[in-house]
Design a protein around this motif. Structure first.
Motif: not given
Length: 245
Positions: A158-175
């Motif tokens: 399932d390509p969307v499984a936990y994908a949002d969690d990964v992207r959220a971490d990466e956005r927070e790193a950028a912030e």
């Protein structure tokens, strides 16, 4: 107190830095009151998961290095890893997308097996003759970490499984201004960049403990040869040298 660690499984200094942090944490008087949370960071976001090539080939192509130069760089990192009691293969490793690995790491964390999965992935990637970028190897590592094989395969299918969690971490790193890993955030008060010596982590933990009411993140620790990181262009600073991988 909470410590958040942004890292990527492809980053050798994340592998080394984790060991150094754990030594620093062990020397911290309040270590049993510290919650450690691992966050996702991709050094090569968007990479096709079918793009799996030997690390030596990737480095030689990307940075115009000769095979001899690549091996010398890898041996330097290997020496640092071995000084921390870690196994490290300077040759024969693969390079690939880490997105699915991060998705499985988030699933593992949801099952209370995040630390086991992270350690297993690092071990497979840096110490063993296994390509963790291949799906079957990743599944095997997950099972060894105590996860259910069927459920892991469902996550990967399932390509969307936990994908949002990964992207959220990466956005927070950028912030937070983190563009290289490993990056450690202590109680959202102090930031430590790079695979610092263990004593730097102990000092940072002590500072964060004493200043838990401060509102902003302050970067602490050394720089230069001690602040070994891998950044988003895939380069990994080498201590005591100007070379990059």
């Amino acid at each position: 107190m909470r410590v958040e660690i942004w890292s990527d499984i492809a980053c050798p200094w994340c592998y080394v830095g984790k060991a150094r942090f754990e030594k620093g944490l062990a020397a911290f008087a309040h270590g049993d009151e510290v919650e450690v949370v691992h966050r996702s960071f991709e050094l090569d976001p968007g990479r096709d998961k079918a793009d799996i090539v030997p690390v030596a080939e990737m480095l030689a192509t990307r940075y115009g290095r000769t095979p001899e130069e690549v091996l010398a760089i890898e041996e330097t990192i290997a020496a640092s890893a071995r000084s921390e009691g870690l196994d490290y293969r300077a040759e024969g490793r693969d390079s690939g997308s880490t997105f699915d690995i991060h998705r499985v790491l988030h699933y593992a964390t949801s099952q209370g097996r995040g630390e086991e999965m992270l350690n297993g992935a690092y071990r497979a990637n840096f110490a063993e003759e296994r390509s963790v970028f291949a799906e079957e190897t990743l599944v095997a590592v997950a099972v060894e970490a105590g996860l259910d094989e069927v459920e892991v395969r469902k996550v990967l299918a399932d390509p969307v499984a936990y994908a949002d969690d990964v992207r959220a971490d990466e956005r927070e790193a950028a912030e937070l201004g983190a563009n290289a890993v490993p990056f450690f955030v202590l109680d959202r008060k102090y930031g430590v960049s790079g695979g610092q010596p263990a004593e730097v982590f102990t000092q940072a933990l002590e500072q964060a403990w004493e200043a838990r009411t401060l509102p902003q993140i302050t970067t602490v620790g050394g720089s230069g040869h001690d602040a070994a990181v891998c950044d988003t262009d895939g380069s990994c600073a080498i201590p005591h040298a100007g070379a990059h991988t």
